[in-house]
Structure formats: C-alpha cells, structure tokens
Design an enzyme around this catalytic site. Structure first.
Site, short mmCIF file in Angstrom:
data_model
loop_
_atom_site.label_atom_id
_atom_site.label_comp_id
_atom_site.label_asym_id
_atom_site.label_seq_id
_atom_site.Cartn_x
_atom_site.Cartn_y
_atom_site.Cartn_z
N ASP A 130 0.93 -1.27 0.12
CA ASP A 130 -0.04 -0.04 0.26
C ASP A 130 0.91 1.13 0.11
O ASP A 130 0.98 2.09 1.02
CB ASP A 130 -0.81 0.00 1.33
CG ASP A 130 -2.05 1.12 1.27
OD1 ASP A 130 -2.25 1.73 0.05
OD2 ASP A 130 -2.49 1.29 2.23
N LEU A 131 1.33 1.44 -1.31
CA LEU A 131 2.38 2.43 -1.30
C LEU A 131 2.09 4.04 -1.71
O LEU A 131 2.43 5.03 -1.71
CB LEU A 131 3.75 2.19 -2.14
CG LEU A 131 4.24 1.00 -1.77
CD1 LEU A 131 5.56 0.72 -2.74
CD2 LEU A 131 5.06 1.20 -0.21
N LYS A 132 0.67 3.84 -2.31
CA LYS A 132 0.12 5.03 -2.79
C LYS A 132 0.93 5.61 -3.88
O LYS A 132 1.31 7.06 -3.61
CB LYS A 132 -0.43 5.85 -1.89
CG LYS A 132 -1.71 5.26 -1.09
CD LYS A 132 -1.90 6.11 0.38
CE LYS A 132 -2.78 5.48 1.12
NZ LYS A 132 -2.24 4.36 1.85
N PRO A 181 5.11 9.27 -14.15
CA PRO A 181 4.94 8.15 -14.90
C PRO A 181 5.88 7.08 -14.99
O PRO A 181 5.63 5.92 -14.78
CB PRO A 181 3.97 8.46 -16.27
CG PRO A 181 3.53 9.83 -16.04
CD PRO A 181 4.45 10.45 -15.17
N ASN A 182 7.00 7.88 -15.42
CA ASN A 182 8.18 6.66 -15.49
C ASN A 182 8.68 5.98 -14.26
O ASN A 182 8.94 4.83 -14.10
CB ASN A 182 9.23 7.47 -16.16
CG ASN A 182 9.26 7.69 -17.41
OD1 ASN A 182 8.59 7.01 -18.35
ND2 ASN A 182 9.90 8.57 -18.30
#
Length: 80
Positions: A25-27, A32-33
């Site tokens: 659960d790192l959010k 994007p890369n």
C-alpha cells in the site's frame, strides 16, 4: 509503507517464497516513468498488488497498468 521501508525487499521476497500474497500500500504518486519502474520492481519481487494514487491522473494510472502487465502470460503467476 513503514514495513517495506524498514525491512526492505528481503522481507517481501521471504513472504512470497512462503506462499504469501503481498500487497504494498505505497500510494505511488510520482512521474509516470517512476511509477512504472516501481510497479515493475514490485512485480519482480512477486508482489500481488500495489496502490497508485489516482490524483496523479491518467498518465500515472496508465503507466502503472502497462508496467504491471507481465511480458509473458504467466510471468507473475502464483508459485505452486
């Protein structure tokens, strides 16, 4: 976030080797890369699921989905 940060990828690998499904659960909320790289790295460890912060928009979401899909049909398949 605390446990993977404190224990590192060795803990994740250990849990996966024991047949556990690991959900990070790192959010993720980066470029994007960077998100794509983090999702690929989690997949390489055998992680079953990772969270991505939707406020990042469709670019981040698309990058996560695209990098989360295995290159081969069963690359991230559950181990027997």
């Amino acid at each position: 976030m605390e446990l993977p940060t404190a224990a590192g990828p060795d803990l994740v690998s250990h849990l996966v080797a024991k047949g556990k499904e690991v959900f990070l659960d790192l959010k993720l909320f980066e470029s994007p890369n960077s998100v794509a790289g983090a999702v690929r790295a989690a997949g390489a460890l055998g992680v079953s699921m990772v969270t991505v912060h939707s406020a990042g928009g469709t670019g981040i979401m698309s990058a996560a989905v695209g990098s989360g899909r295995p290159a081969t049909p069963h690359a991230f398949a559950r181990r027997p």
